[in-house]
Design an enzyme around this catalytic site. Structure first.
Site: not given
Length: 162
Positions: A8, A69, A71, A102, A137
Site C-alpha cells: 500500500d 504496508c 507496519t 518452523h 512442525h
C-alpha cells in the site's frame, strides 16, 4: 522461484527496492500486483493488495508472497484470511528464518515505516533461502490445514439447500 509482491502507500517505496533486489540479485521472477501509482499523499487500502498476493500463493501461481504496508500488521491480518496462507511479520533475521523453518510461512509481511531497505533486503534473502524443517512442525501445520478444511466444509454446507 516466482514471488508475488504488493504494497500500500506505506510500503510502496520499499516494494520497489525489494522488487529490484529479488529479480536482480536473487534472480527470481517477480509479479508486482501494486500499488503501482501511489504518489505523495495518496492513500490506498492494504486488503486490495494483500488479497491478490495471497490468492496467487494459495493457488500456486506464485511460490511465495511479500507484502509491505506501514507496519506490516494490516497486510499480515488480511493475507491470513485466505485459506492456505501462513503470513508472518518479520522485522529481524531470526523471525524471518524461524517463520520459514518452523511455520513454513508462504507470505512475508514487512513494515515500510519500521525497517530500512538494507535490513529488508537481508530479511528477504534469509526468508527466501530458508527451507521448511518439517518433522514436528509439519504436524502443527496439518492441524491448521485441518481447521481450515473443517471451516470450509461447514461454510459450504450452510445454505446448501438444507
Amino acid at each position: 522461484m516466482r514471488v508475488a509482491i504488493g504494497a500500500d502507500h506505506g510500503g510502496v517505496e520499499l516494494k520497489e527496492v525489494l522488487k529490484a533486489f529479488i529479480a536482480g540479485e536473487l534472480g527470481h521472477a517477480v509479479d508486482d500486483v501494486g500499488c503501482l501509482s501511489c504518489g505523495a499523499g495518496a492513500s490506498v487500502d492494504y486488503p486490495d493488495f494483500a488479497f491478490p498476493v495471497a490468492d496467487q500463493v494459495a493457488r500456486g501461481v506464485a511460490d511465495r508472497g511479500i507484502l509491505i504496508c506501514g507496519t506490516g500488521i494490516g497486510m499480515m491480518i488480511a493475507a491470513n484470511k485466505v485459506p492456505g496462507i501462513r503470513a508472518s511479520l518479520a522485522h529481524d533475521l531470526y523471525s524471518a528464518r524461524m517463520s520459514r523453518a518452523h511455520n513454513d510461512a508462504n507470505v512475508l509481511t514487512l513494515g515500510g515505516r519500521i525497517i530500512g531497505p538494507e535490513l529488508a533486503r537481508e530479511i528477504v534473502r534469509v526468508w527466501l533461502a530458508t527451507p521448511f524443517e518439517g518433522g514436528r512442525h509439519a504436524r502443527r501445520l496439518e492441524k491448521i490445514a485441518g481447521r481450515e478444511a473443517a471451516l470450509r466444509v461447514r461454510r459450504d454446507g450452510e445454505g446448501g439447500g438444507a
